[in-house]
Structures are given as structure tokens and as C-alpha cells.
Design a protein around this motif. Structure first.
Motif, PDB file in Angstrom:
ATOM      1  N   SER A  33      -6.656  -2.953  -4.563  1.00  0.00           N
ATOM      2  CA  SER A  33      -7.390  -1.734  -4.900  1.00  0.00           C
ATOM      3  C   SER A  33      -8.477  -1.444  -3.859  1.00  0.00           C
ATOM      4  O   SER A  33      -8.693  -0.285  -3.485  1.00  0.00           O
TER       5      SER A  33
ATOM      6  N   VAL B 280       2.265   2.170  -3.368  1.00  0.00           N
ATOM      7  CA  VAL B 280       1.297   2.836  -4.256  1.00  0.00           C
ATOM      8  C   VAL B 280       1.056   4.271  -3.822  1.00  0.00           C
ATOM      9  O   VAL B 280       1.107   5.210  -4.636  1.00  0.00           O
ATOM     10  N   LYS B 281       0.805   4.485  -2.514  1.00  0.00           N
ATOM     11  CA  LYS B 281       0.389   5.804  -2.048  1.00  0.00           C
ATOM     12  C   LYS B 281       1.550   6.768  -1.845  1.00  0.00           C
ATOM     13  O   LYS B 281       1.392   7.984  -1.998  1.00  0.00           O
TER      14      LYS B 281
ATOM     15  N   ILE C 176      -0.990   0.222  -9.190  1.00  0.00           N
ATOM     16  CA  ILE C 176      -1.535  -0.881  -8.404  1.00  0.00           C
ATOM     17  C   ILE C 176      -1.223  -2.215  -9.065  1.00  0.00           C
ATOM     18  O   ILE C 176      -0.909  -3.208  -8.395  1.00  0.00           O
TER      19      ILE C 176
ATOM     20  N   ILE D 252       0.838  -1.208   0.000  1.00  0.00           N
ATOM     21  CA  ILE D 252       0.000   0.000   0.000  1.00  0.00           C
ATOM     22  C   ILE D 252       0.870   1.253   0.000  1.00  0.00           C
ATOM     23  O   ILE D 252       0.584   2.237  -0.698  1.00  0.00           O
ATOM     24  N   LYS D 253       1.974   1.243   0.773  1.00  0.00           N
ATOM     25  CA  LYS D 253       2.867   2.404   0.803  1.00  0.00           C
ATOM     26  C   LYS D 253       3.563   2.609  -0.540  1.00  0.00           C
ATOM     27  O   LYS D 253       3.843   3.753  -0.931  1.00  0.00           O
TER      28      LYS D 253
ATOM     29  N   TYR E 295      -8.485  -2.369  -0.628  1.00  0.00           N
ATOM     30  CA  TYR E 295      -7.868  -1.928   0.622  1.00  0.00           C
ATOM     31  C   TYR E 295      -7.476  -0.450   0.550  1.00  0.00           C
ATOM     32  O   TYR E 295      -7.718   0.323   1.491  1.00  0.00           O
ATOM     33  N   ILE E 296      -6.872  -0.068  -0.576  1.00  0.00           N
ATOM     34  CA  ILE E 296      -6.426   1.326  -0.726  1.00  0.00           C
ATOM     35  C   ILE E 296      -7.618   2.273  -0.758  1.00  0.00           C
ATOM     36  O   ILE E 296      -7.593   3.364  -0.154  1.00  0.00           O
ATOM     37  N   SER E 297      -8.697   1.881  -1.395  1.00  0.00           N
ATOM     38  CA  SER E 297      -9.886   2.741  -1.472  1.00  0.00           C
ATOM     39  C   SER E 297     -10.504   2.944  -0.099  1.00  0.00           C
ATOM     40  O   SER E 297     -10.884   4.072   0.261  1.00  0.00           O
TER      41      SER E 297
ATOM     42  N   THR F 103      -8.214   5.267   1.940  1.00  0.00           N
ATOM     43  CA  THR F 103      -8.286   6.642   1.424  1.00  0.00           C
ATOM     44  C   THR F 103      -9.581   7.308   1.853  1.00  0.00           C
ATOM     45  O   THR F 103      -9.606   8.512   2.167  1.00  0.00           O
TER      46      THR F 103
ATOM     47  N   PHE G 250      -0.678   8.274   4.929  1.00  0.00           N
ATOM     48  CA  PHE G 250       0.226   7.126   4.932  1.00  0.00           C
ATOM     49  C   PHE G 250       1.658   7.515   5.301  1.00  0.00           C
ATOM     50  O   PHE G 250       2.436   6.670   5.734  1.00  0.00           O
TER      51      PHE G 250
END
Length: 609
Positions: A42, A20-21, A27, A17-18, A44-46, A49, A55
Motif C-alpha cells: 500500500s 492493483v493499478k 491490495i 503493483i500493476k 509503494y502504491i501511494s 500515485t 502505470f
């Protein structure tokens, strides 16, 4: 691999996740790199967010706690992520106030909670009256911050006394002392007493036949005799030689025959620290710590009455020792020796006692054997690493007045209702994750009815219940219920507080109390010397009294048994005593394993060889 058998690594998921963010990678590439399904990553990140998680600064544990309910282990969960998060918070809340839940209590709470908020659950929950074992294992797996622990028993007085006011008062005194003098770590000492019984309170586990109902181990007595150990350690990791306090009227050389180098002791009848014994310990401490005028020394200890004698305070002042006391009932958190040394010491004592008994079968373990195994136990437990860790964990060295967070003081004022906001996070170590405004409903803080019908909604509408309603449901069905405490009494001693014992104000107060006590004793003596009514004369008895018989008995040369070193009985008979056939020296009959008619003492046997 199926979802049920899949083992998801939360640490690897957090790193993905880190990537990506924070690093801005796609992704798809990150999902391929960490072997995570793209759709899951996707999702989890949504979700994170949507909760406005930063993050770059958010704590890793906080993010993992938010991810854990999203990860599916086994079949579909009965609670939603939000409902299960409130249940997890309730479990942590109960643990923080020192009333943690057992496995059975958690499963019962889960069943009553599901029934209260009206969600679908297996029919076997109604039959058993609690959730299943499979649900418990998956719940613990979804929340890696929870674990089954064996708690340390803490008295109610300790729970209430360890509050912010008392702790801040201690750190304020310590800050003032450290500001007045610069103490090197080898000049900062902590002193405390520890009980060392001849029969350990905890037995060592042993291998025995499987299925055997009772496994026994031999001890020297039903109840042991306690010998106190007074120990001092400094922030550099060093200790002074041990000081033992024996429960005997007179000190004998045999008690310290097997003691370590430099160890000494005292006997006072009770086996516990007294004012006179503490003065002797202070002299012992001054010799081995090198305390002297011009070399400031800091001594941290509890405010036990025996530590407050004027003679001991005068010794400290004469050798430039500053004495600072801990607040009462707080030493389990603030005292370095209690925090990291005495626990391993008790464990080592039980093991060494067990080993001694195995190598001396048939011999009684007595108080003069305590120094022998205590020396071994101190080498195991009082290591520089343990001692330094104790000073650091208590915030003494390095000095850290913010060592404890608000969650550490929750047990001081227990309640049966979980607060609306969790205080489990440390402001200096963690960042509070703020939910978005869309997730907070306008009626979240309004009073809600807690009847069964108010929560008996369908599973579809239960997902829309606000966190405040969920918390109220848990408080209604949870096992925590606040009792009615007894009224406080004004009788008894006033509670003491942390203080700088060598400060002029405290010394003056102690001198005043000592003078008042001395005057009271003198007045009682004067009253006792005044002439009262003539005492009745008792007629002389023809039979001699027991005291007269004892006084008429000749004194014996042999006062103790040379085999076990215990005192010989006052009246020695053939039923309790055996004699050496050579020197006629008497010993306990129970210590003789050969025939009493052919017994030779060790001295005569060695002479014959």
C-alpha cells in the motif's frame, strides 16, 4: 524472516503493483498472492500515485528505480529517498561523460555529501574520511540499475568527435545512398584493419600457487611485431578471405603457408595499410564479393588517407561500388567490426597464441605463424551472429538514424556540474516521469549559497531541501572539476568529415589534390637536377668502406634458417651458426638443441630414414 535477511524481488513487486493499478484487483488479495506485506504494498502504491506515474505507459526500469529507494535493506538508511536518488543521478552523470567513479570515490563522495547537507551519519565515517563498505553494498542493492563495470579506454579525441553533428552527418549520407539504390544485406559491406602482434598485449590468466608474488608466462620477444589484418564483412554475416599486411620489404611465399583458403597479403615495410596496398586489397575484395557493374555494392570504411587514393576510387566506380566514410574518431560507435568483432578477435588471439606456445615450447612465434592462428580466431569471433549484431547496434542494417540518444553525446561537451534535468532516457524507449506540482518548490531554480553553514541543518529539516540544492551540494563536493583547455591551434590538417567518397564532388576534389601533389613532386625533381656549386672532391681512402665490403661478399644460397625461417646473419660465425654434418647447410645456433657437432637438419634426417 527478518527485514535484514529479506530479499525483495523488484520484478515481482512491479507485477503486483500493476495488478492493483491496471487490473483493478484489491491490495489485500494481491499482497497475499505475491507474499508481500499489505502495508508495504500500500505504501509503494501511494508513493507512486503521488508522483503521477502512468502505470500503463511508464517504462518498467523507471518504475523500479523509483521503488528501489523505498525498499529497506538492512538497517535504516542515512539518506532519504530523494537525497539518495540525486546521488545515484550524479554517479550516472559521471559515467555518461566518461569520468565514472570508483568504489573509493563513491564512498568518499557519500561522506562529503552527507556532511555538506548536514545529516546524521556514523562516527567512523569521520575517522576514515569515507562511507563504510556496508553502506556501499546496500546502496548498490537499492539501485539495481548500477553495477561495477570495467570501462573501455576512449581517447579525448573520440569523446569530443562523437557528437550529434558528426553522427547526423554520417546517417544523412547513408540515407541518401540507400535512397538512390536498394542494397540487399549481402551487398552492404564494412571494411577495417586490425593489428595482430606476435606478442599479445593481454596475457591469458593461468593457475598458479596461491600467495606467489609474481606469475610469469613465456613470450617470443619483449615487444611483438605487428601484422595488420584487413577484413570485410557484410550485413548478412559473411566475410571475404583475410588479407594480411606484413612489415617486410618483400613478400615471401612462406608468410602465407598456413593461411586459410583464399587468404592473401602484401608486404610494404611498415605493416600498415598504404595507398598501394589498399589498391591490392580492393582487387581482392572485388573478386570475392562479386562486385560488378549493374550490381550495386555499398562499402563502409573509415576516412584513413590510404583509403582515398584515386586508383582505388576508380576501381570502385568501375565496379559500381559506393564508398561511404565514417566521421573521424567515431568508428568505436559506428563501425560494425569495431563494435562486435574485433574485441572477441583480440581475446581469441591471446588464447590461441598461448595454446600455440604451449604446444611449441622453445620455438619462436614469428609473423608467418599469424595467419595460422588468425584463421582459427576468425572462426571464433567473426560469426554471422556477431557480425549481424554489429550492423544492428550501429544502426546501419536495419537502418536506424535514431540509434543514439542525447545521453550518448554528453561526453562531447563535458562539464563538471550535473545538469538540472537528466538526459539519460531515450525518448523512443522511455517515458519521463513527471513529479507533481506540490513537490516542486518556488525557489528550486534560484541561486543558493554553497557554504558549509547553508547545508548544516538538522536531520529533520534536511528532508525539506529541494532537488536543486541537493544537486548544488553534489557539484560542490564531487570529484569532477572542469579544467582549462589549451588554446586551439590553426596549424595542422583540417578535420575531415563523413563523406560519400565516390560522389562526383569528392572524386573531383581528390583528383585536384592528387594533381597538386604530383606537380609539387615534379617541381622538387626539377630543382634537384639544376646545376649547383661544384661539389668538394673527397680524397680516396686507402681502407675500403663498409658498403664496398658488402658488395665484394659473395651472395649466399641460403638466405633463411630452415628451422625458424628467420633471416641468417650477414656474418656467420661459430658463435651464431651451426652446420648440418651431412649437407653442410647453416642454421641458427639458437635453433639447435642438440650438440652442434652432431646436428642433422630435418631434410637429412628424413633422407636417412
Amino acid at each position: 524472516m527478518s527485514k535484514k535477511a529479506e530479499n525483495i524481488d523488484l520484478d515481482a513487486l512491479l507485477e503486483a503493483i500493476k495488478e492493483v493499478k491496471i487490473n483493478g484487483k484489491s491490495i489485500r488479495s494481491v499482497a497475499s498472492q505475491y507474499n508481500i506485506p499489505k502495508s508495504n504494498l500500500s505504501r509503494y502504491i501511494s508513493n507512486l500515485t503521488a508522483n503521477n506515474v502512468d502505470f500503463a505507459t511508464a517504462d518498467a526500469n523507471d518504475i523500479k528505480n523509483m521503488i528501489a529507494p523505498m525498499v529497506t535493506y538492512g538497517p535504516k538508511t542515512y539518506f532519504t529517498a530523494e537525497q539518495e536518488m540525486e546521488l545515484m543521478k550524479y554517479v550516472l552523470f559521471a559515467s555518461n561523460i566518461h569520468y565514472g567513479l570508483s568504489i573509493v570515490e563513491l564512498k568518499t563522495l557519500a561522506y562529503q555529501y552527507a556532511k555538506k547537507i548536514g545529516i546524521e551519519y556514523p562516527a567512523e565515517w569521520d575517522t576514515n574520511g569515507h562511507a563504510g563498505k556496508h553502506w556501499y553494498y546496500l546502496f548498490m542493492k537499492r539501485h539495481p540499475n548500477l553495477s561495477l563495470r570495467k570501462p573501455q579506454q576512449v581517447s579525448a579525441n573520440r569523446s569530443k568527435a562523437f557528437n550529434k553533428e558528426n553522427v547526423d552527418g554520417f546517417y544523412k549520407n547513408l540515407s541518401d545512398v540507400l535512397a538512390a539504390n536498394e542494397y540487399e544485406p549481402h551487398r552492404i559491406w564494412n571494411m577495417d584493419e586490425c593489428g595482430m602482434p606476435t606478442v599479445p598485449t593481454k596475457a591469458v590468466k593461468q593457475i598458479a600457487e596461491k600467495g606467489q608474488k609474481q606469475v610469469a608466462t613465456t613470450t617470443s620477444a619483449e615487444r611483438g611485431t605487428n601484422v595488420s589484418l584487413a577484413l570485410a564483412a557484410n550485413a548478412y554475416g559473411n566475410t571475404v578471405p583475410a588479407f594480411f599486411i606484413f612489415p617486410k620489404a618483400y613478400m615471401r611465399e612462406i608468410y602465407l603457408t598456413h593461411a586459410g583458403h583464399g587468404a592473401t597479403g602484401d608486404a610494404n615495410g611498415s605493416g600498415y595499410m598504404t595507398s598501394d596496398t589498399f589498391v591490392k586489397w580492393m582487387k581482392h575484395f572485388i573478386v570475392h564479393s562479386g562486385a560488378k557493374k549493374g550490381s550495386p555494392t555499398l562499402l563502409l570504411l573509415d576516412n584513413f588517407t590510404a583509403h582515398l587514393s584515386i586508383e582505388a576510387i576508380d576501381l570502385a566506380l568501375a565496379h559500381d561500388i559506393t564508398m561511404v566514410s565514417f566521421p573521424p574518431h567515431c568508428t568505436h560507435k559506428l563501425q560494425p567490426l569495431d563494435a562486435t568483432v574485433f574485441g572477441p578477435l583480440k581475446t581469441a588471439l591471446a588464447k590461441q597464441h598461448d595454446a600455440w606456445q604451449k604446444s611449441n615450447i622453445g620455438v619462436k612465434f614469428d609473423i608467418h605463424h599469424i595467419p595460422q592462428i588468425a584463421d582459427i580466431c576468425l572462426d571464433i569471433a567473426a560469426t554471422p551472429r556477431n557480425i549481424k549484431a554489429g550492423f544492428a547496434s550501429c544502426g546501419i542494417y536495419p537502418f536506424n538514424p535514431d540509434n543514439f540518444s542525447e545521453s550518448d553525446f554528453v561526453a562531447a561537451n563535458p562539464t563538471d556540474e550535473m545538469p538540472s534535468t537528466s538526459i539519460e532516457q531515450n525518448d523512443f524507449e522511455r517515458r519521463i516521469v513527471v513529479l507533481s506540482a506540490d513537490d516542486i518548490e518556488p525557489g528550486a531554480h534560484e541561486e543558493v549559497a554553497t557554504s558549509e553553514s547553508s547545508f548544516a541543518t538538522s536531520s529533520t529539516s534536511s528532508s525539506a531541501i529541494t532537488p536543486a540544492v541537493l544537486r548544488q551540494a553534489l557539484n560542490a563536493v564531487g570529484p569532477l572539476n572542469l579544467g582549462t583547455p589549451a588554446k586551439k591551434s590553426n596549424r595542422g590538417r583540417k578535420p575531415m568529415k563523413a563523406a560519400i567518397l565516390t560522389s562526383p564532388e569528392v572524386v573531383a576534389d581528390l583528383r585536384e589534390k592528387a594533381d597538386a601533389k604530383r606537380k609539387k613532386i615534379e617541381q622538387q625533381k626539377e630543382k634537384g637536377t639544376k646545376k649547383g656549386p661544384p661539389a668538394k672532391k673527397n680524397k680516396p681512402s686507402a681502407r675500403p668502406t663498409r658498403q664496398a665490403k658488402r658488395a665484394a661478399r659473395p651472395t649466399r644460397d641460403v638466405e633463411f634458417c630452415i628451422l625458424c625461417f628467420d633471416d641468417m646473419p650477414e656474418r656467420m660465425t661459430a658463435q651464431n651458426t651451426a652446420k648440418c654434418i651431412e649437407c653442410q647447410r647453416e642454421v641458427h645456433l639458437r635453433c639447435v638443441y642438440a650438440s652442434p657437432n652432431t646436428f642433422k637438419c630435418p631434410n637429412c634426417e628424413s633422407d636417412g630414414e
